[in-house]
Each structure stands twice: as structure tokens, then as C-alpha cells.
Enzyme design. Sequence first.
Site, short mmCIF file in Angstrom:
data_model
loop_
_atom_site.label_atom_id
_atom_site.label_comp_id
_atom_site.label_asym_id
_atom_site.label_seq_id
_atom_site.Cartn_x
_atom_site.Cartn_y
_atom_site.Cartn_z
N GLN A 120 -6.49 -2.29 -13.43
CA GLN A 120 -5.96 -3.38 -12.61
C GLN A 120 -6.99 -4.45 -12.33
OE1 GLN A 120 -4.57 -1.37 -9.09
NE2 GLN A 120 -2.90 -0.34 -10.15
N HIS A 187 -7.13 -1.22 -7.72
CA HIS A 187 -7.16 -1.83 -6.38
C HIS A 187 -8.37 -2.73 -6.16
CE1 HIS A 187 -4.27 1.40 -4.52
NE2 HIS A 187 -3.85 0.94 -5.71
N GLU A 281 3.90 -4.39 2.29
CA GLU A 281 3.88 -5.07 3.58
C GLU A 281 3.70 -6.58 3.45
OE1 GLU A 281 1.72 -1.41 6.08
OE2 GLU A 281 0.76 -3.38 5.95
N TYR A 291 -5.27 -3.11 10.31
CA TYR A 291 -3.93 -3.07 9.73
C TYR A 291 -3.50 -1.69 9.25
CZ TYR A 291 -3.78 -7.88 10.82
OH TYR A 291 -3.76 -9.04 11.56
N TYR A 302 2.35 9.48 -3.94
CA TYR A 302 3.03 9.38 -5.22
C TYR A 302 3.56 10.75 -5.66
CZ TYR A 302 1.05 4.71 -5.81
OH TYR A 302 0.72 3.38 -5.65
#
Length: 410
Positions: A120, A187, A281, A291, A302
Site C-alpha cells: 500500500q 498503512h 470513519e 481518536y 478480519y
Amino acid sequence: MTMQMTMQMPTTMPTTTQPTTQTTTATTMQTTLPRRAAALLLAATAIVAATAMLATPAAATAKLKPVIVARGLVNPWALAFLPDGRMLVTEKPGRLRIVDAQGRISPPLAGVPPVANVGQCGLLDVALDPKFADNRLVYWTFAEPGSGGANSTAVARARLEGEAGNERLADVRVIFSQVPKVESRQHCGSRIAFDRAGHLWVGLGDRFSRKDSAQITDNHIGKVVRIAGDGSVPADNPFIGKAGARPELWSIGHRNIQGLAVHPVTGELWASEHGPQGGDEINVVEGGRNYGWPLVTYGRNYGSGTVIGEEGPKAGIEMPLKHWVPVSVAPSGLAFLTSDRYPGWKGSLMVGTLRAQTLVRLTLDGRRITGEERLLTALGHRIRDVRQGPDGWIYIVTDGSEGQIIRIER
């Protein structure tokens, strides 16, 4: 090439206008009302429900026309508009290009530092300095290689020089590197947004394997940081002076921010964030706030679907303005719509999605999200970025080895 897609009706209606709820109410009242009164009530219920459905924004909205501006980009991740309407576009493998209004794609601009193009991670967001017309500065985020296969998200800055069609990057330097570097393919985040003082907010992912670090302030994992244009720390950052905290920190407890946008009226920072299995979100990200990830989340592990933390609310934790469960939409780029190109849409928050492969329009009342409309449902592409162009149209970037830039007209 021009295609036409019809917008999808909203998936939910307000509970005050759902026929099922009102029919149940009418059936209950039928036991106490005369038959004629009950029949009149049911008829009135049907009229109210039909009227409500006709009044929904989707039913009254004209067809959108997705117009392909450019194609053949390799995993494009972000775009930023130059003052003349051309676009700076990042490709995840590590190339920064310029695309003109005719869809011509430039050769890669020289000077981009080495990029760890893994999973990613790669070359990610790009943004112009608010004073670009004077200083010609461009910023981008990327996965910066380290030793032993480790990497971390970094921010680079350069000056765009040369005549149109013959630009180059000058004075390239890395102004921020996420600490620590992690051996991970996941990520990395990451988006850039500028506050009204010209400082950069940068969203940084939790690197997947380091989620617990998102609650620890001695690192940049799972955080939003705020830095000045030269990489220095603004004197009013909220974690300055707190024991063991990195001074660049703006907020903590994030999983994987994929969209940042500054509210055009309030100047607040809004963010889209990936949950795991569900729990995506939308947040307003305020300085010094937590948060929640991974202590508080609507997402699940998962595969197993087991709980990760609490669902909240929990003291000291900011709850999202909106979340998606049980299925993730994988929200990506964000843009506030300020133009008049789309009647009735001004002030909406536009959200690209990867998993859902739709453009989501969120209607707002201050910070309250009052509705969701899913658009371009037949497009069939992962939408990586969303921007409003200087012409007022919405532009989207599709992910893939044959990525496209598409202008959404109507």
C-alpha cells in the site's frame, strides 16, 4: 470519451418517512380506530411516504457525465491543480507527472527521492504551497526506504521551475520523516492539508503491525502531525512540553487516514479513515485529541469478526461523525464542494471510496452529517482521490495499472 451514469437512490430514508414504520403504526391504531379511519390513515401514510421519496435529492438530480480527461496512469494516487489548470499527478511506483487539459501526460519529473513502492506504500499525496504563485513550492508524501526493508512515511518539498511543458524539480529536500521506520507494506497513510497559517497537517498510518503505538506519544505511528513549510515545529502545537511526546504531534489514535480536507468556512481539518472489517470513519481532527484506535472502534478483526476494543463512547476519546458498518467502503480522498456547478450540492463533502467503488456525497449541517448519497455506482473503479478543479467541476482519480483522471460533469 463520455459516459453517463445515473445516481443511485439513497440507501436509507429518514425514519419519519419509512413506509414500514408508518404501516406498523397504522396497524396498531387499527385496533382502536373505526375501519374507515384506519383506511384513511393508511392512505395518508402511503401519500406521505411517496411524497418523501419524490423529494429525495437523488430523484431530483440530473444524470452525471463522467468525462475521461487522461488515461494510462500507473496507480495514480493524488492530483493537485496548477494555477493554469494543468495537474500534478503522483503515481505510486514513484513518478510525479504533469497532465494538461488535453490529457497529455508528461515524462516523470526528475528529482523525486527514492520511493519504497511496496504493498500500500509508495509515492502518495501531492499539494501546492498556499503561496505557490510566489514561491513555486510543491510538497508530497512518500514511503521513504530505510535499512533492512524498513520504511516510513516522509514529506518532501521542491520548487517547480521552468516553462510550461518543460518543468523540473529544484532544491528537493525531505522535511519530515515518520519515526520509527517499520518493516511493513501497509498503512502508510497519507494526505497533506494546509491550515490557514500555511502549516502542513500530515496523516500517518499505524503500519498495521504497530497499532498499539497509535496510543503512545513518543512516535509518529497512527498520528496526524503538524509542521511548518520548512519542517520545523509550530510553536503552538498541542503536544509541545508534554513529557515524552513528539512535538510534531497534532492528534493521536488514528488507523489509516486516506483523506484530508480543510473546511472552507471554519478552517477545521476533516479526515476519512479506514477501519479494519467495518468501522471506516469521518472525523473532525482537532489538536491534542485522541481518536481512539485501537481502544475504541466500530471495526472488527478480519475474518473472525471478533471485537478489537470498545465501541464507545469513552471518556477522553473523540467519536466519529460518521462510521460505516458492518461492511467497509474504504473511504479515500475528500473534497468540500464550494462551486455552483451542481445545484443543491454546495457545501457537500465528497468522498472517494476504494472498496465500494463509488463517489459518496455527504450532506452537512455544521458538523452533523445529515445524509449520504452514493454516486457513479456503475463506474466500476476504485476512486483514490477527489478534488474540485479551478473550473468548479469535481475530478476523481481511479486506482489501477490503467488509472484515469475523470471530470464529473452534469
